[in-house]
Design a protein around this motif. Structure first.
Motif, PDB file in Angstrom:
ATOM      1  N   THR A 182      31.836  45.254  -5.175  1.00 51.01           N
ATOM      2  CA  THR A 182      32.107  43.856  -4.875  1.00 51.01           C
ATOM      3  C   THR A 182      33.562  43.469  -5.088  1.00 51.01           C
ATOM      4  O   THR A 182      34.065  42.553  -4.443  1.00 51.01           O
ATOM      5  CB  THR A 182      31.227  42.952  -5.743  1.00 51.01           C
ATOM      6  OG1 THR A 182      31.518  43.187  -7.134  1.00 51.01           O
ATOM      7  CG2 THR A 182      29.751  43.237  -5.495  1.00 51.01           C
ATOM      8  N   GLU A 241      22.531  37.488   0.321  1.00 49.74           N
ATOM      9  CA  GLU A 241      23.215  36.199   0.193  1.00 49.74           C
ATOM     10  C   GLU A 241      24.446  36.085   1.093  1.00 49.74           C
ATOM     11  O   GLU A 241      24.947  34.970   1.306  1.00 49.74           O
ATOM     12  CB  GLU A 241      23.636  35.980  -1.271  1.00 49.74           C
ATOM     13  CG  GLU A 241      22.492  36.071  -2.269  1.00 49.74           C
ATOM     14  CD  GLU A 241      21.433  35.014  -2.037  1.00 49.74           C
ATOM     15  OE1 GLU A 241      21.774  33.946  -1.483  1.00 49.74           O
ATOM     16  OE2 GLU A 241      20.268  35.251  -2.398  1.00 49.74           O
ATOM     17  N   HIS A 283      27.393  36.814   0.314  1.00 50.14           N
ATOM     18  CA  HIS A 283      28.561  36.488  -0.498  1.00 50.14           C
ATOM     19  C   HIS A 283      28.436  37.191  -1.842  1.00 50.14           C
ATOM     20  O   HIS A 283      27.361  37.671  -2.202  1.00 50.14           O
ATOM     21  CB  HIS A 283      28.734  34.968  -0.696  1.00 50.14           C
ATOM     22  CG  HIS A 283      27.646  34.324  -1.500  1.00 50.14           C
ATOM     23  ND1 HIS A 283      26.749  33.433  -0.960  1.00 50.14           N
ATOM     24  CD2 HIS A 283      27.283  34.439  -2.810  1.00 50.14           C
ATOM     25  CE1 HIS A 283      25.900  33.030  -1.890  1.00 50.14           C
ATOM     26  NE2 HIS A 283      26.208  33.631  -3.017  1.00 50.14           N
ATOM     27  N   THR A 295      29.691  36.737  -6.115  1.00 55.90           N
ATOM     28  CA  THR A 295      30.209  35.796  -7.106  1.00 55.90           C
ATOM     29  C   THR A 295      30.824  36.579  -8.253  1.00 55.90           C
ATOM     30  O   THR A 295      30.152  37.392  -8.884  1.00 55.90           O
ATOM     31  CB  THR A 295      29.086  34.882  -7.636  1.00 55.90           C
ATOM     32  OG1 THR A 295      28.501  34.178  -6.534  1.00 55.90           O
ATOM     33  CG2 THR A 295      29.633  33.881  -8.635  1.00 55.90           C
ATOM     34  N   GLY A 352      32.505  33.343 -11.753  1.00 56.14           N
ATOM     35  CA  GLY A 352      32.059  31.993 -11.424  1.00 56.14           C
ATOM     36  C   GLY A 352      32.537  31.486 -10.080  1.00 56.14           C
ATOM     37  O   GLY A 352      32.227  30.355  -9.700  1.00 56.14           O
ATOM     38  N   GLU A 353      33.262  32.306  -9.318  1.00 53.19           N
ATOM     39  CA  GLU A 353      33.764  31.894  -8.001  1.00 53.19           C
ATOM     40  C   GLU A 353      33.071  32.691  -6.910  1.00 53.19           C
ATOM     41  O   GLU A 353      32.916  33.913  -7.008  1.00 53.19           O
ATOM     42  CB  GLU A 353      35.277  32.102  -7.923  1.00 53.19           C
ATOM     43  CG  GLU A 353      35.892  31.594  -6.631  1.00 53.19           C
ATOM     44  CD  GLU A 353      37.396  31.730  -6.609  1.00 53.19           C
ATOM     45  OE1 GLU A 353      38.000  31.495  -5.544  1.00 53.19           O
ATOM     46  OE2 GLU A 353      37.978  32.079  -7.672  1.00 53.19           O
ATOM     47  N   THR A 354      32.651  31.984  -5.870  1.00 55.17           N
ATOM     48  CA  THR A 354      31.926  32.615  -4.770  1.00 55.17           C
ATOM     49  C   THR A 354      32.895  33.029  -3.672  1.00 55.17           C
ATOM     50  O   THR A 354      33.772  32.243  -3.268  1.00 55.17           O
ATOM     51  CB  THR A 354      30.878  31.650  -4.194  1.00 55.17           C
ATOM     52  OG1 THR A 354      29.927  31.333  -5.215  1.00 55.17           O
ATOM     53  CG2 THR A 354      30.152  32.283  -3.015  1.00 55.17           C
ATOM     54  N   HIS A 355      32.728  34.250  -3.186  1.00 54.89           N
ATOM     55  CA  HIS A 355      33.580  34.781  -2.117  1.00 54.89           C
ATOM     56  C   HIS A 355      32.686  35.160  -0.941  1.00 54.89           C
ATOM     57  O   HIS A 355      31.799  36.017  -1.078  1.00 54.89           O
ATOM     58  CB  HIS A 355      34.357  36.007  -2.599  1.00 54.89           C
ATOM     59  CG  HIS A 355      35.194  35.757  -3.820  1.00 54.89           C
ATOM     60  ND1 HIS A 355      36.494  35.311  -3.763  1.00 54.89           N
ATOM     61  CD2 HIS A 355      34.889  35.884  -5.150  1.00 54.89           C
ATOM     62  CE1 HIS A 355      36.970  35.183  -4.984  1.00 54.89           C
ATOM     63  NE2 HIS A 355      36.018  35.521  -5.843  1.00 54.89           N
ATOM     64  N   GLU A 356      32.887  34.514   0.185  1.00 54.92           N
ATOM     65  CA  GLU A 356      32.071  34.765   1.365  1.00 54.92           C
ATOM     66  C   GLU A 356      32.419  36.117   1.984  1.00 54.92           C
ATOM     67  O   GLU A 356      33.599  36.497   2.044  1.00 54.92           O
ATOM     68  CB  GLU A 356      32.269  33.660   2.402  1.00 54.92           C
ATOM     69  CG  GLU A 356      31.843  32.279   1.945  1.00 54.92           C
ATOM     70  CD  GLU A 356      30.340  32.184   1.721  1.00 54.92           C
ATOM     71  OE1 GLU A 356      29.598  32.919   2.405  1.00 54.92           O
ATOM     72  OE2 GLU A 356      29.925  31.378   0.867  1.00 54.92           O
TER      73      GLU A 356
END
Length: 355
Positions: free
Chosen positions: A86, A136, A138, A140, A143-147
């Motif tokens: 990831t 999903e 994406h 995470t 705490g930050e979501t990355h598409e």
């Protein structure tokens, strides 16, 4: 209707060019290529099973090139960590000010086409990280979501040999894959052609045929294909018949050999794969009904790759040498196709293009 038929004709022309371009590099394996492309255009993921040396990596890389998509290969090993897939956060320091801040470094999963090689050789924690991203779209981190990019397509491979030191995927995770694609040995004629090509000095250039926008357009076309209610009911009867615990009189092949049946996601993918077969002309439909609606034959054609990794066979099956393919073949014989109502037949006749 004429507009839809024109879109279907254009999609089939593009599909034929795509198959031709892939054929420059890959000899045979027509069903395998068809199933991989069905996953791509339906927005699903594929689980590829085959012994080493059958050009799984080459095939997937070739498809990515022909579709003009980014490609990443991840070799799964026992020491692979989720962050290796990831991505992870690193500390950057500004030498002028001494200020430090976190920066996210993207992992190989940030590509359009991902080859997850030997997914059963990595621990469950790492498997789960990939499968969560597949579901999903994406990741995470901190705490930050990355598409993830679109389209996003994962082909995971498993070798059926050398099971020592592997971590088989649980049934719930297997269910995330639209199709299980099995690659077998080539025929003698195909193997001769493979050796002839590989031993020559000729370089083969794969030209892009489609792009991301074309894939999205064809995916929407596939979703728009009509499915008569009687075909929907047939697909549901096939899937629900695999659940012996929910039926007072299950088919004998299920009662004797199946411990756990397929869930609702199997019904969804069965219809979706059948719709793709309609658009690409892979279901044996004739010219009068081509591209208009799904038939029971389209569903039957999709049954094996959709269902075979979703059935858990019993000890009796192992003892009698009965495979999941045998169970599915028995189901297809046991479950009849009920004809549609007069209203359904009339609606289908109205939807067919005039001669």
């Amino acid at each position: 209707m004429s507009e839809v038929m024109g879109q279907v004709a254009a999609a089939r022309e593009s599909y034929a060019k795509l198959r031709s371009e892939i054929g420059k590099m890959i000899v045979g394996q027509d069903d395998v290529v068809e199933q991989m492309l069905a996953c791509v255009f339906c927005g699903g993921h594929g689980l590829v099973v085959g012994v080493p040396g059958l050009a799984k990596t080459l095939l997937i890389r070739t498809i990515a090139r022909a579709l003009n998509l980014d490609f990443s290969r991840v070799q799964f090993t026992p020491d692979l960590m989720p962050s290796d897939i990831t991505g992870t956060e690193v500390i950057d320091e500004d030498k002028a000010t001494g200020r430090r801040e976190l920066r996210f470094v993207r992992g190989p999963i940030f590509s359009n086409v991902i080859l997850a090689d030997e997914i059963n050789r990595t621990p469950p924690k790492t498997q789960a990280a990939l499968l969560e991203a597949m579901q999903e779209k994406h990741v995470t981190v901190g705490g930050e979501t990355h598409e993830l990019p679109s389209p996003f397509f994962v082909l995971a491979t498993q070798n059926p040999l050398e099971q020592e030191g592997t971590y088989p995927l649980p049934e719930a995770q297997l269910d995330r894959f639209m199709l299980q694609i099995r690659i077998g040995y080539p025929t003698e004629a195909e193997e001769l052609e493979i050796v002839r090509r590989s031993s020559s000095k000729a370089d083969v250039a794969i030209e892009p045929v489609l792009g991301a926008e074309d894939i999205e357009r064809i995916r929407k076309l596939i979703l728009s294909v009509e499915v008569p209610d009687y075909v929907l009911r047939y697909a549901l009867r096939l899937v629900r018949a695999t659940r012996a615990s929910e039926s007072s009189d299950p088919p004998a092949v299920v009662r004797d050999y199946v411990s756990w049946g397929a869930g609702p996601r199997a019904s969804e993918y069965l219809i979706l794969a059948a719709k793709a077969a309609v658009v690409f002309g892979n279901g044996g439909d004739d010219a009068s009904t081509a591209g208009t609606h799904v038939t029971p034959e389209h569903v039957r054609r999709a049954a094996v790759p959709v269902l075979r990794h979703r059935l858990l066979t019993s000890f009796n099956a192992e003892a009698d040498g009965v495979s999941t393919e045998d169970v599915i073949a028995g189901l297809l014989e046991a479950i009849p196709v009920e004809p549609g109502t007069p209203e359904e037949r009339a609606r289908l006749e109205r939807s067919m293009p005039s001669a």
